[in-house]
Design a protein around this motif. Structure first.
Motif, PDB file in Angstrom:
ATOM      1  N   PRO A   1       0.815  -1.221   0.000  1.00 30.55           N
ATOM      2  CA  PRO A   1       0.000   0.000   0.000  1.00 30.55           C
ATOM      3  C   PRO A   1       0.848   1.271   0.000  1.00 30.55           C
ATOM      4  O   PRO A   1       1.993   1.264   0.445  1.00 30.55           O
ATOM      5  CB  PRO A   1      -0.812  -0.114   1.285  1.00 30.55           C
ATOM      6  CG  PRO A   1       0.034  -0.944   2.196  1.00 30.55           C
ATOM      7  CD  PRO A   1       0.751  -1.925   1.310  1.00 30.55           C
ATOM      8  N   ILE A   2       0.230   2.342  -0.498  1.00 35.48           N
ATOM      9  CA  ILE A   2       0.850   3.657  -0.494  1.00 35.48           C
ATOM     10  C   ILE A   2      -0.011   4.586   0.353  1.00 35.48           C
ATOM     11  O   ILE A   2      -1.229   4.634   0.196  1.00 35.48           O
ATOM     12  CB  ILE A   2       1.034   4.192  -1.929  1.00 35.48           C
ATOM     13  CG1 ILE A   2       1.752   5.547  -1.899  1.00 35.48           C
ATOM     14  CG2 ILE A   2      -0.283   4.294  -2.682  1.00 35.48           C
ATOM     15  CD1 ILE A   2       2.183   6.043  -3.282  1.00 35.48           C
ATOM     16  N   LEU A   3       0.621   5.303   1.253  1.00 31.45           N
ATOM     17  CA  LEU A   3      -0.088   6.242   2.119  1.00 31.45           C
ATOM     18  C   LEU A   3      -0.186   7.589   1.416  1.00 31.45           C
ATOM     19  O   LEU A   3       0.821   8.164   1.007  1.00 31.45           O
ATOM     20  CB  LEU A   3       0.651   6.393   3.449  1.00 31.45           C
ATOM     21  CG  LEU A   3       0.067   7.414   4.435  1.00 31.45           C
ATOM     22  CD1 LEU A   3      -1.367   7.051   4.821  1.00 31.45           C
ATOM     23  CD2 LEU A   3       0.963   7.510   5.678  1.00 31.45           C
ATOM     24  N   VAL A   4      -1.417   8.075   1.281  1.00 35.19           N
ATOM     25  CA  VAL A   4      -1.666   9.361   0.631  1.00 35.19           C
ATOM     26  C   VAL A   4      -2.304  10.310   1.636  1.00 35.19           C
ATOM     27  O   VAL A   4      -3.338   9.990   2.235  1.00 35.19           O
ATOM     28  CB  VAL A   4      -2.579   9.201  -0.606  1.00 35.19           C
ATOM     29  CG1 VAL A   4      -2.794  10.548  -1.295  1.00 35.19           C
ATOM     30  CG2 VAL A   4      -1.985   8.191  -1.587  1.00 35.19           C
ATOM     31  N   ASN A   5      -1.671  11.449   1.829  1.00 38.26           N
ATOM     32  CA  ASN A   5      -2.195  12.489   2.717  1.00 38.26           C
ATOM     33  C   ASN A   5      -2.679  13.648   1.850  1.00 38.26           C
ATOM     34  O   ASN A   5      -2.019  14.678   1.714  1.00 38.26           O
ATOM     35  CB  ASN A   5      -1.098  12.980   3.678  1.00 38.26           C
ATOM     36  CG  ASN A   5      -0.460  11.839   4.451  1.00 38.26           C
ATOM     37  OD1 ASN A   5      -1.161  10.965   4.956  1.00 38.26           O
ATOM     38  ND2 ASN A   5       0.858  11.832   4.525  1.00 38.26           N
ATOM     39  N   GLY A   6      -3.828  13.443   1.213  1.00 38.88           N
ATOM     40  CA  GLY A   6      -4.287  14.409   0.237  1.00 38.88           C
ATOM     41  C   GLY A   6      -5.433  15.263   0.713  1.00 38.88           C
ATOM     42  O   GLY A   6      -5.948  15.109   1.823  1.00 38.88           O
ATOM     43  N   GLN A   7      -5.820  16.165  -0.151  1.00 39.84           N
ATOM     44  CA  GLN A   7      -7.000  16.975   0.106  1.00 39.84           C
ATOM     45  C   GLN A   7      -8.257  16.113   0.023  1.00 39.84           C
ATOM     46  O   GLN A   7      -9.221  16.328   0.745  1.00 39.84           O
ATOM     47  CB  GLN A   7      -7.064  18.112  -0.922  1.00 39.84           C
ATOM     48  CG  GLN A   7      -8.208  19.090  -0.729  1.00 39.84           C
ATOM     49  CD  GLN A   7      -8.238  20.137  -1.824  1.00 39.84           C
ATOM     50  OE1 GLN A   7      -7.604  19.988  -2.870  1.00 39.84           O
ATOM     51  NE2 GLN A   7      -8.967  21.219  -1.583  1.00 39.84           N
ATOM     52  N   HIS A   8      -8.228  15.116  -0.873  1.00 32.51           N
ATOM     53  CA  HIS A   8      -9.388  14.258  -1.087  1.00 32.51           C
ATOM     54  C   HIS A   8      -9.106  12.792  -0.793  1.00 32.51           C
ATOM     55  O   HIS A   8     -10.009  12.046  -0.438  1.00 32.51           O
ATOM     56  CB  HIS A   8      -9.885  14.408  -2.525  1.00 32.51           C
ATOM     57  CG  HIS A   8     -10.205  15.827  -2.905  1.00 32.51           C
ATOM     58  ND1 HIS A   8     -11.364  16.450  -2.520  1.00 32.51           N
ATOM     59  CD2 HIS A   8      -9.492  16.742  -3.606  1.00 32.51           C
ATOM     60  CE1 HIS A   8     -11.383  17.690  -2.988  1.00 32.51           C
ATOM     61  NE2 HIS A   8     -10.251  17.898  -3.643  1.00 32.51           N
ATOM     62  N   ALA A   9      -7.863  12.348  -0.967  1.00 32.96           N
ATOM     63  CA  ALA A   9      -7.472  10.963  -0.694  1.00 32.96           C
ATOM     64  C   ALA A   9      -6.649  10.936   0.587  1.00 32.96           C
ATOM     65  O   ALA A   9      -5.563  11.512   0.642  1.00 32.96           O
ATOM     66  CB  ALA A   9      -6.659  10.406  -1.860  1.00 32.96           C
TER      67      ALA A   9
END
Length: 406
Positions: A85-93
């Protein structure tokens, strides 16, 4: 060589002199029914090919493809691997995502998997959707410059009317703007739409057609020629215009990586990767590349095919910029900016059985997820850039392909 050309000339001339060549016709209808599929296969009489392309599961689910293809004969199977898995700290994800990638290129999924693990170990990638918009660009040719100028004046006075007409064709599309480009007596109208969770290219085409028809019916100046799209949109072509604008979703992603993680996962140093980035940027300028990146196209093609996107859009989506620099925290700051991510989570091929399954693996199927999907894809492209540049810097690129691809 002369004899070859002479033979070709006489053979071609003879072929052109004969009457129209007629071959046994495929069924005239493009509809998808079991009867028509069987008739098409009778034309070929290749039972082994038919068994490969029209397996029992495909026969059982063929109705799912009715709105996606004409002259259907079966399906092609591609291997799908999972990275992350890849950790995404996004505005939407904002989560860890496992990434489905459909490809026949060995070593590709392994490379992205390594990059995903590195980003996650570093605390995740920050992502942001910067702009959105899908364009269609009608073109109009006039008899003279004065007529073109008069036409532009009329358009500027009727933007509200054109907006109303265009939006009457869709419940979801919104006409954001109409920009005008003029080249002599040629006028281009750049219709830019917001398409919500759909990739939206068909939506935009239909909406622009309605506005185009309105222009042709009501303009006080009749153009000599007019075309629904005059190639200014950049649709499915690499172009420099989007570097400062957008077509689809413009997304940027960034990660800060400690030196110890670069050594552990990539077996190189941040200094080497920064130096590589500088040399690769110069190389790209020398060969006229639009933007500078190592291989966005690999992630985009594999992701688009797996998740039911329009794979031909890779031609424009692969434009973008990768940058490596010293992080303020020490180690490496890596970023990507992609101005042309063309994705949706509804419509198109997203609800076909396999593609829907891949979106469900991501947890991003259906309405409300298109921006998150774009952010995840930008993070995956970032993972790929880190992995391949790390491989070049460590001298492992050839060795990896020799091990996994032979």
């Amino acid at each position: 060589m002369t004899d070859n050309f002479s033979h070709f000339y006489h053979r071609t001339r003879s072929a052109h002199a004969t009457q129209e060549r007629r071959s046994p016709a495929l069924p005239a209808s493009g509809r998808l029914t079991p009867e028509l599929v069987n008739k098409r296969w009778q034309h070929f009489a290749l039972p082994e090919a038919q068994a490969a392309l029209l397996d029992p599961i495909t026969e059982e689910t063929m109705h799912s493809y009715t709105k996606n293809i004409e002259h259907f004969i079966g399906t092609v199977k591609l291997p799908v691997g999972i990275a992350g898995p890849i950790l995404v700290n996004g505005q939407h994800a904002q989560a860890e995502f496992c990434i489905p990638l459909a490809t026949t290129e060995a070593a590709l999924v392994s490379s992205y998997h390594r990059g995903c693990r590195l980003i996650t170990a570093a605390g995740g990638a920050s992502t942001l959707v910067l702009q959105e918009g899908v364009t269609r660009t009608p073109g109009f040719a006039f008899a003279c410059l004065a007529d073109a100028a008069r036409f532009i004046g009329w358009v500027s006075e009727h933007v509200a009317d054109l907006k109303s007409v265009a939006e009457s064709t869709t419940q979801h599309g919104q006409l954001q703007d109409i920009e005008v480009e003029m080249e002599g007596n040629h006028v281009y109208l750049v219709f830019q739409f917001f398409t919500e969770d759909a990739s939206g290219q068909n939506m935009v085409t239909i909406a622009t057609q309605a506005a185009f028809d309105y222009v042709m019916q009501h303009s006080p100046v009749e153009p000599r020629q007019a075309f629904l799209d005059a190639n200014l949109s950049g649709d499915k072509k690499a172009n420099s215009h989007v570097m400062r604008h957008v077509r689809g979703k413009k997304v940027t992603a960034e990660v800060h990586i400690a030196e110890s993680l670069i050594q552990r996962y990539l077996h190189t140093t941040s200094d080497a990767m920064i130096e590589f980035g500088l040399m690769a940027n110069n190389g790209g300028q020398l060969n006229g590349t639009i933007g500078t990146n190592a291989h966005y196209a690999n992630a985009l093609a594999a992701f688009y095919i797996a998740c039911g996107q329009d794979a031909a859009c890779v031609a424009e989506s692969a434009v973008g910029i990768t940058r490596f620099e010293r992080s303020i925290h020490g180690g490496l700051c890596a970023s990507v900016t992609l101005p042309n991510i063309m994705v949706g989570t509804v419509g198109g091929g997203t609800q076909l059985p396999s593609q829907k399954a891949c979106l469900e693996l991501l947890g991003l199927n259906g309405s409300g997820h298109a921006r998150a999907l774009a952010e995840v894809l930008a993070a995956v492209c970032l993972a790929g850039e880190l992995s391949i540049v790390g491989a070049f810097c460590a001298g492992h690129f050839t060795r990896a392909h020799h091990k996994l691809a032979r």
